[in-house]
Structure formats: C-alpha cells, structure tokens
Design a protein around this motif. Structure first.
Motif, PDB file in Angstrom:
ATOM      1  N   ASP A   1     -84.178  91.929   6.446  1.00 48.11           N
ATOM      2  CA  ASP A   1     -82.880  92.490   6.084  1.00 48.11           C
ATOM      3  C   ASP A   1     -81.970  92.376   7.291  1.00 48.11           C
ATOM      4  O   ASP A   1     -82.348  91.792   8.298  1.00 48.11           O
ATOM      5  CB  ASP A   1     -83.043  93.951   5.667  1.00 48.11           C
ATOM      6  N   THR A   2     -80.779  92.975   7.234  1.00 45.52           N
ATOM      7  CA  THR A   2     -79.916  92.951   8.406  1.00 45.52           C
ATOM      8  C   THR A   2     -80.177  94.180   9.265  1.00 45.52           C
ATOM      9  O   THR A   2     -80.684  95.194   8.790  1.00 45.52           O
ATOM     10  CB  THR A   2     -78.428  92.907   8.016  1.00 45.52           C
TER      11      THR A   2
ATOM     12  N   LEU B   1     -88.437  95.992  15.174  1.00 44.33           N
ATOM     13  CA  LEU B   1     -87.883  94.874  14.418  1.00 44.33           C
ATOM     14  C   LEU B   1     -87.975  93.573  15.204  1.00 44.33           C
ATOM     15  O   LEU B   1     -87.822  93.547  16.422  1.00 44.33           O
ATOM     16  CB  LEU B   1     -86.408  95.153  14.113  1.00 44.33           C
ATOM     17  N   TYR B   2     -88.195  92.499  14.457  1.00 40.00           N
ATOM     18  CA  TYR B   2     -88.196  91.143  14.996  1.00 40.00           C
ATOM     19  C   TYR B   2     -86.858  90.522  14.609  1.00 40.00           C
ATOM     20  O   TYR B   2     -86.474  90.568  13.433  1.00 40.00           O
ATOM     21  CB  TYR B   2     -89.362  90.371  14.378  1.00 40.00           C
ATOM     22  N   ILE B   3     -86.117  89.976  15.563  1.00 40.70           N
ATOM     23  CA  ILE B   3     -84.846  89.320  15.250  1.00 40.70           C
ATOM     24  C   ILE B   3     -85.160  87.937  14.701  1.00 40.70           C
ATOM     25  O   ILE B   3     -85.555  87.034  15.427  1.00 40.70           O
ATOM     26  CB  ILE B   3     -83.921  89.250  16.470  1.00 40.70           C
TER      27      ILE B   3
ATOM     28  N   GLU C   1     -82.512  85.400  18.961  1.00 35.67           N
ATOM     29  CA  GLU C   1     -83.526  85.228  17.921  1.00 35.67           C
ATOM     30  C   GLU C   1     -84.907  85.201  18.576  1.00 35.67           C
ATOM     31  O   GLU C   1     -85.071  84.698  19.684  1.00 35.67           O
ATOM     32  CB  GLU C   1     -83.289  83.925  17.159  1.00 35.67           C
ATOM     33  N   GLY C   2     -85.885  85.768  17.876  1.00 35.89           N
ATOM     34  CA  GLY C   2     -87.258  85.753  18.364  1.00 35.89           C
ATOM     35  C   GLY C   2     -87.639  86.967  19.197  1.00 35.89           C
ATOM     36  O   GLY C   2     -88.805  87.121  19.548  1.00 35.89           O
TER      37      GLY C   2
ATOM     38  N   ILE D   1     -77.018  90.012  11.924  1.00 35.04           N
ATOM     39  CA  ILE D   1     -78.316  89.831  12.564  1.00 35.04           C
ATOM     40  C   ILE D   1     -79.408  90.152  11.553  1.00 35.04           C
ATOM     41  O   ILE D   1     -79.535  91.290  11.109  1.00 35.04           O
ATOM     42  CB  ILE D   1     -78.455  90.726  13.819  1.00 35.04           C
ATOM     43  N   GLU D   2     -80.168  89.127  11.178  1.00 30.36           N
ATOM     44  CA  GLU D   2     -81.259  89.315  10.217  1.00 30.36           C
ATOM     45  C   GLU D   2     -82.518  89.715  10.980  1.00 30.36           C
ATOM     46  O   GLU D   2     -82.894  89.073  11.961  1.00 30.36           O
ATOM     47  CB  GLU D   2     -81.508  88.031   9.442  1.00 30.36           C
TER      48      GLU D   2
END
Length: 81
Positions: free
Chosen positions: A5-6, A16-18, A37-38, A71-72
């Motif tokens: 999700d965002t 949370l993982y980006i 990311e990551g 940002i997911e």
C-alpha cells in the motif's frame, strides 16, 4: 511479506519495506531526505491532518501526506498492527 500500500495508509508501529517510489518528483524529494526504494523503515507516528513520521537508522523524519501517497510500501510480517 504481506500487503502492499502507500506510506500514507500504513499504521503507526508497522515495519515497512519501501517497495517503490511512484513518480520522479516524489523520488527527488525522497532522495534529498535519504529515503530510497529497498529500505526498511518504521512508521513512528502520524500527526492528525499533518505529517507522517518515519524512523530510519535511529533518525526520525517527518514527511508530508502528499509525499507519502507516492511511496509504495509493503508491511513486513511480524510487524505491529
């Protein structure tokens, strides 16, 4: 890993993982704040009607809601919810 999700929709306390940064403008701002990311982050708090505060590497960073919509993230299993 569980659902994606965002960042705006995540719950305080979750790890949370980006997964993805969804557009170039968001990516530019995120990069200036040291977010990529990551990475793995924790959602530290949400100010009602205001910023979302993330914790990364012992540092807290306040992000605007509009930025967070771009940002997911993916909630990591075992994360507080």
């Amino acid at each position: 890993m569980a659902s994606a999700d965002t960042l705006e929709k995540a719950t305080v306390g979750e790890t949370l993982y980006i997964k993805a940064i969804l557009d170039d403008e968001t990516a530019t701002v995120a990069m200036r704040l040291g977010i990529a990311e990551g990475e793995t982050i924790q959602l530290a708090s949400k100010v009602p009607g205001g910023p979302v505060v993330i914790r990364r590497g012992g540092m807290e960073i306040a992000l605007g809601r509009e930025l967070c919509r771009g940002i997911e993230v993916q909630r990591l299993e075992g994360s507080t919810r």
